[in-house]
Design an enzyme around this catalytic site. Structure first.
Site, mmCIF file in Angstrom:
data_model
loop_
_atom_site.group_PDB
_atom_site.id
_atom_site.type_symbol
_atom_site.label_atom_id
_atom_site.label_comp_id
_atom_site.label_asym_id
_atom_site.label_seq_id
_atom_site.Cartn_x
_atom_site.Cartn_y
_atom_site.Cartn_z
ATOM 1 N N ASP A 1 38.548 87.827 85.163
ATOM 2 C CA ASP A 1 37.444 88.116 85.986
ATOM 3 C C ASP A 1 36.860 86.557 86.061
ATOM 4 O OD1 ASP A 1 37.371 91.033 86.326
ATOM 5 O OD2 ASP A 1 35.277 90.996 85.772
ATOM 6 N N ASP B 1 41.775 90.476 80.291
ATOM 7 C CA ASP B 1 40.831 91.087 81.049
ATOM 8 C C ASP B 1 39.501 90.281 81.437
ATOM 9 O OD1 ASP B 1 39.413 93.328 82.215
ATOM 10 O OD2 ASP B 1 38.092 93.646 80.428
ATOM 11 N N ASP C 1 38.183 80.534 73.560
ATOM 12 C CA ASP C 1 37.100 80.121 73.945
ATOM 13 C C ASP C 1 36.896 78.984 74.624
ATOM 14 O OD1 ASP C 1 37.854 79.211 71.504
ATOM 15 O OD2 ASP C 1 35.800 78.969 70.474
HETATM 16 C C1 IPM Z 1 40.713 95.654 84.755
HETATM 17 C C2 IPM Z 1 39.476 96.579 84.601
HETATM 18 C C3 IPM Z 1 39.743 97.812 83.547
HETATM 19 C C4 IPM Z 1 40.346 96.829 82.365
HETATM 20 C C5 IPM Z 1 38.702 98.709 83.177
HETATM 21 C C6 IPM Z 1 38.460 99.514 84.700
HETATM 22 C C7 IPM Z 1 39.412 99.835 82.188
HETATM 23 O O1 IPM Z 1 38.457 95.878 84.038
HETATM 24 O O2 IPM Z 1 41.529 96.116 85.410
HETATM 25 O O3 IPM Z 1 40.678 94.494 84.672
HETATM 26 O O4 IPM Z 1 39.544 96.785 81.629
HETATM 27 O O5 IPM Z 1 41.766 96.682 82.160
HETATM 28 MG MG MG Z 2 38.784 93.664 84.181
#
Ligand code: IPM
Ligand code: MG
Length: 343
Positions: free
Chosen positions: A241, A237, A213
């Site tokens: 992002d 993941d 966090d």
């Molecule tokens: C990523 C994507 C994948 C993940 C999905 C599409 C399964 O979000 O490569 O980050 O969660 O790994």
């Molecule tokens: Mg992802």
């Protein structure tokens, strides 16, 4: 012998960003054989499964695998008995034994003002997320009844050791291990094993531990404080992002999945298949091109070719190239032209 690249255009914007990436790849690898295979949602439509034995076998025997993007509303379902495109991706990562996912985040000066974050915050950011890719909650046992469900988050010592090594090997100034050791048992093992590997093999590299966090907060408040972030499958993941927005758009972030010395790596943009803009020719192909650069570097050992391609992308942006996600109007074709011109 020819270099064999398996390409997986898959879904949404996948085919339209992969095609120009293949053209670019051909400029760098003289004797290259491109073998395209069906994958993801497209494979569900054709064969009822997101990853066929044939596609997996072809990928295993390739020199490198270049993937665009999977998924789309057409295949969205909460029914555990119906196939999902993402299962193909997970099956491919697992099948190729690619436990180490490298996601570099290096905002380009030309894009400092394209990020929702202030220039002063992102200026000088150059970090790498090393995400564990074949274990943890993504692959633990799942249960489901009408009224309850569970996903097991399990890691073995060996799985943590090898991803920790990947991180220390990639580090220049520091490794930040991200976990939730104040709550999760699996994170407490993670932390212990990372400390073990550090003490035994990499004690010359500074190591810190940050709770996930807090790491999420620091990524947007103080991103320049990071060098290498190593973390588990799920946290990686999410954090990658988030980190993508430092570069102005998730359309800029490439990734390499590696770790199997006896098989090919898998190279793919971090972004998804963007079904909302698919087929319009307006997708940003730069993460796909930068993933192609990672294929050159990590998959084929063509380091200077990779740098040349990365510089061409920088140069095109410096010259004013902006796709829609970056606040401009350039189409996929125009973006490709701009990179080719810089090359
Ligand atoms: C990523 C994507 C994948 C993940 C999905 C599409 C399964 O979000 O490569 O980050 O969660 O790994
Ligand atoms: Mg992802």
């Amino acid at each position: 012998m020819a270099t064999r690249i398996v390409t997986l255009p898959a879904d949404g914007i996948g085919p339209e960003i992969l095609a120009p990436a293949v053209d670019i790849l051909k400029r760098f690898v003289a004797d290259v054989e491109i073998e395209e295979h069906v994958f993801g949602g497209a494979s569900i439509d054709a064969h009822g499964t997101a990853l066929t034995d044939e596609t997996l076998a072809a990928a295993k025997s390739a020199d490198a695998v270049l993937l665009a993007a999977v998924g789309g509303p057409k295949w969205d379902t909460t029914d555990p008995n119906r196939p999902r495109p993402e299962q193909g991706l997970l099956g491919l990562r697992k099948g190729l034994q690619l436990y180490s996912n490298l996601r570099p985040v290096r905002p380009l000066p030309a894009l400092y003002d394209a990020s929702p974050l202030r220039r002063e915050i992102i200026e000088g950011t150059d970090l790498l997320v090393v995400r564990e890719l074949t274990g943890g909650i993504y692959f633990g046992e799942k249960t489901r009844t009408q009224d309850s469900a569970s996903d097991l988050n399990i890691y073995s010592r060996e799985e943590i050791e090898r991803i920790a090594r990947s991180a220390f090997q990639a580090a220049r100034t520091k490794v930040t291990s991200v976990d939730k050791a104040n709550v999760l048992e699996v994170s407490r093992l993670w932390r212990e094993v990372v400390i073990d590997v550090h003490q035994r093999e990499f004690s010359h590299i500074p190591l810190e531990h940050v709770l996930v966090d807090n790491a999420a907060m620091q990524l947007v408040s103080n991103p320049t404080s990071f060098d290498v972030i190593v973390t588990d499958n799920m946290f990686g993941d999410i954090l990658s992002d988030e980190a993508a927005m430092l570069t102005g758009s998730i359309g800029m972030l490439p990734s390499a999945s590696v770790g199997n010395p006896d098989g090919p790596g898998l190279f793919e943009p971090v972004h998804g298949s963007a079904p909302d803009i698919a087929g319009q020719g307006i997708a940003n192909p730069l993460a796909m091109f930068l993933s192609t650069a990672m294929l050159l570097r990590h998959g084929l050992n063509l380091d200077s070719e990779a740098s040349t391609l990365e510089s061409a992308v920088d140069q095109a942006l410096d010259n004013g190239l902006r796709t829609r996600d970056l606040g401009g109007t350039a189409s996929t074709a125009e973006a490709t032209q701009a990179v080719l011109a810089a090359l």
